[in-house]
Scaffold this active site. Structure first.
Site: not given
Length: 261
Positions: A123-124, A141
């Site tokens: 994520h991200d 992440g």
């Protein structure tokens, strides 16, 4: 341009937007909040969950899992996205997660990248253009990767790290800090021989005499200060009485890479 081609076994939810010439393979799943650009191809068993936007002329090989929920305990179902550019190649079992509400909300992949089998982008993360991620390369992440970066097989990047443009991360290296542009990173030490696999040999029916001969060969090759050429001479002597040592010697002589010592 041609209309999208969807295999009869695939599931494309209402609301998904497919560009011209898109091909959806067998047993794929395309979620309702997914937009796919012209000419993008999905092999069998791929899944795409939204919100996800995918550009044109990408190729997803079998079993890719794209746009799944972030693997973050702080995620509570808020709307977060994945945005993928154009002309990327994603090989088998690549996984890419959407962003998190506390991390900016978007995971981004640029253009003209190669993500090989079992690569994971968490994520991200933000990945630039013209990168190559070899098999099992993993981004935790919030990682930022510049353009023209190469991650070798089994490389792992710690969360929140930055990898500068044109950097190279070697096989199996674990990165827990920022890597400046143009820099090459390699792990400090590769695996080294630590004796023979005697327990495995016993299980496969090697008797004590055979194992003892292999141990003598190992000692000649790896213990002491003999050069490889000197050790090879000793192996030639030992090979007269052992087919296993002869096989070891033949293996060494056939090598094109340096012998691990």
């Amino acid at each position: 341009m041609d209309a999208a081609i969807i295999h009869p076994s695939a599931v494309v939810e209402p609301g998904a937007k497919l560009g011209a010439g898109v091909r959806i393979g067998a047993l794929c799943y395309i979620g309702s909040d997914v937009e796919i650009g012209d000419g993008t191809v999905f092999g069998p068993h791929c899944s795409v969950h939204g919100p996800t936007t995918i550009g044109r002329d990408n190729h997803f090989h079998g079993h890719c899992a794209i746009g799944g929920d972030p693997q973050d305990k702080k995620y509570t179902g808020e709307r977060v996205e994945l945005v993928i550019g154009d002309r990327n190649t994603f090989r088998e079992f690549v996984t890419i997660n959407r962003g998190t509400g506390s991390g900016g909300g978007i995971t981004r992949i640029g253009n003209d990248n190669w993500l090989l089998a079992y690569t994971h982008v968490a994520h991200d993360c933000v990945v630039g253009d013209h990168c190559v991620f070899s098999n099992n390369a993993t981004l935790a992440g919030h990682v930022s990767v510049g353009d023209h970066v190469i991650l070798s097989g089994f490389a792992g990047i710690h969360q929140f790290c930055r990898i500068g443009a044109h950097a190279f991360v070697g096989m199996g290296a674990f990165v827990n800090g920022d890597v400046p542009p143009f820099v090459m990173v390699a792990q400090d030490g590769y695996g080294r021989p630590r004796g023979i696999n005697s327990e495995g040999l016993k299980r496969r029916g090697f008797d004590a005499e055979r194992i003892a001969a292999i141990k003598r060969a190992y000692r000649a090759l790896y213990l002491g200060s003999a050069s490889l050429e000197e050790a090879r001479g000793k192996l030639v002597e030992l090979a007269d009485g052992s087919a296993d040592v002869r096989a070891l010697l033949e293996f060494i002589d056939a090598g094109e890479r340096p012998l691990l010592r």
